[in-house]
Design a protein around this motif. Structure first.
Motif: not given
Length: 580
Positions: A171-176
């Motif tokens: 998800g988004l947090q992993g990409t961050i």
């Protein structure tokens, strides 16, 4: 005198030309947005900023890299409206949006405000700020942090590959997290023989023909040291540039630890005016110096024209500690065996590699015609509110000469005019502001301010008001009258949100010195007059400290001059108070 070709409409014609030769990328001319088709199961990446750094950012749109780029004027951030439109566009076919932003005030503020507005509209959107420059050390950079240079492109590439291969799971947090790991292991230093020629402007430079600037930025901003006479390229690299990146005894600039045996990726970036022949030579020189002086043999060398300053006659060196980045990535994402796998993941981005396309050119003016409004929450007395805004605008206009005088001493002299433009923008459009709900009214005012004020002040106040609108939504129902209690909670939420996008705090000699005391006192007492008094005291205190942010932070001594932004905020608040 530096000669260069000029065109009548450089930004629009450049974007159109780019779209014509890269038909897999669609241009929306009115918004200066370029985008590609995205996938519903993946995180979309958007970057952007001022024009003049091509192929950054549009050149890195492609499968495995960016989903879209938003282009501002030359060396100027795009507007929040442009960015928000890009977010809305790619969010329709993605599971979230990450904005990758270079660490410059305008970019951070406008992309930050766009993210806040997107979240208020139900879009999962966050900002990641890149900073890789070592020219300005910790002492000088202070709370502002490192500037963003060519290392930004490596963040685009590696985060883009992660989003393609792993964001469906993480998800988004992993990409961050992946972007953070790369940025934490990046360092860059630049140098240039002269300033670049900006299209449509007279060529200006402070450098003499016998001088070279070390630590040159990408907007013609000065470096950290002028070298005279100009050293040989070999000496420049060995004596000045590599030590700035790798000297562990320089605690001010040693941002990334490089241990013996660590795998290192080298990027040599052309600022735009150096021949390919010389850039290739520089790659060889850097490799030899790294081996002989630091026992580093890069596992991969990359060179090219990636992050430019138009025709800047210079180059930068970027080092990525691949060993430490891999270890950090693997601890969070066991499937990733090496950061090099992400770095070398296939991409169709035209600025990264030569690719072929079978698509037809796509230009679409009508794709962003939909207007999205925020949720209605909190009823209020529009007539009273209208009188407050008119009184505040009048007070700002009366205070403008004093504010301008202060800003002439510590800034560029436009603070008073900017505040007048913002308040007049509000009063001129009062008849267009929602009379039904305070959440919608303040969201609309946020939009008005960003359009009428511009600059850093416009960005700060727009974020504050957009977040205040979101706070009202969280604390009030659609038909709930707004009381001082809800206003206090929403102001507190707005300040917390603003602090995500600026590191200025009380004592930094900015408008925060007036804003935070006002909000803290109102939160405590819910007494507007006491809160205004606290703000006035805070503004007065800025005349006793040296500025740490904005243009005032660059002048020799600003400690005897009150911050014009803080003084302006107090004038606005006292205008409202005068109606009580």
């Amino acid at each position: 005198m530096v000669k260069s070709f000029e065109v009548a409409d450089p930004i629009d014609s450049s974007l159109e030309g780019f779209a014509l030769v890269n038909p897999s990328i669609t241009l929306i001319p009115a918004e200066k947005i370029l985008f590609r088709k995205t996938e519903k199961s993946q995180i979309a990446l958007i970057s952007g900023g001022g024009s003049g750094h091509e192929p950054t950012h549009a050149g890195f749109i492609g499968d495995g890299m960016l989903s879209a780029a938003v282009c501002g004027d030359i060396f100027a951030s795009p507007s929040t409206k442009q960015i928000l439109n890009a977010i809305r566009l790619v969010s329709e076919n993605s599971k979230g949006v990450l904005l990758i932003v270079k660490n410059y005030t305008g970019d951070v503020l406008h992309f930050g405000l766009a993210a806040e507005r997107a979240r208020a509209q139900g879009i999962d959107c966050h900002v990641f700020v890149v900073g890789d420059d070592v020219a300005v050390g910790r002492a000088k950079g202070g709370m502002v942090g490192r500037r963003a240079l060519a290392g930004t492109v490596l963040v685009h590439k590696i985060a883009g590959a992660f989003a393609k291969g792993y964001s469906e799971k993480y998800g988004l947090q992993g990409t961050i997290d992946a972007a953070t790991i790369i940025n934490d292991n990046l360092v860059t230093i630049g140098s240039s023989l002269e300033h670049c020629k900006v299209p449509g402007r007279k060529y200006e430079t402070s450098l003499k023909g016998s001088q070279l600037e070390l630590g040159m930025g990408i907007h013609n901003e000065p470096g950290v040291q002028i070298l005279e006479p100009i050293p040989s390229t070999e000496e420049l690299i060995s004596k000045y540039m590599l030590p700035a990146l790798l000297d562990s005894s320089d605690s001010d600039r040693y941002f990334v630890n490089f241990d013996e045996g660590d795998d290192v990726v080298l990027l040599v970036n052309n600022l735009g005016g150096v021949s390919n022949f010389i850039i290739s030579s520089i790659v060889s020189i850097v490799n030899k110096a790294l081996k002989s002086e630091y026992n580093i043999v890069p596992v991969q060398s990359i060179s090219g024209t990636l992050m430019t300053a138009f025709n800047g006659n210079g180059f930068s060196i970027t080092l990525l500690n691949a060993t430490k980045a891999t270890k950090a990535l693997n601890s969070k994402f066991p499937e990733i065996k090496s950061v090099l796998d992400l770095l070398n993941y296939n991409t169709t981005a035209p600025g990264w590699a030569v690719v072929s396309h079978n698509s037809k050119p796509a230009v679409n003016e009508d794709i962003l015609k939909v207007d999205v409004k925020v949720k209605n929450a909190g009823t209020y007395d529009f007539e009273t509110f209208s009188n407050w805004m008119k009184a505040a605008a009048k007070a700002i206009k009366e205070a403008e000469p004093h504010i301008t005088s202060l800003d002439t001493q510590v800034g560029d002299g436009d603070c008073g005019y900017t505040l007048v433009a913002g308040t007049e923008g509000i009063t001129d459009d009062l008849d267009k502001i929602s009379k039904k709900s305070l959440s919608e009214a303040t969201a609309q005012i946020s939009d008005i301010i960003e359009s009428s004020m511009g600059g850093t002040s416009g960005g700060l106040y727009s974020i504050l008001l957009s977040a205040f609108s979101n706070g009202i939504i969280q604390t009030c129902g659609e038909n709930t009258p707004v009381t001082a209690k809800e206003v206090a909670k929403s102001l507190d939420f707005a300040l917390s949100t603003l602090y995500k996008y600026t590191k200025a705090r009380v004592g930094s000699s900015t408008m925060i010195d007036a804003l935070e005391p006002f909000i803290e006192e109102f939160k405590k007492s819910q007494d507007f007059k006491k809160a205004v008094a606290a703000a006035a005291k805070g503004a007065e205190s800025t005349g006793n400290v040296e500025a740490k942010f904005g243009r005032a932070s660059y002048v020799g001594d600003s400690s005897s001059v009150e911050d014009p932004g803080a003084v302006g905020l107090v004038a606005f608040l006292k205008g409202i108070e005068s109606t009580f």
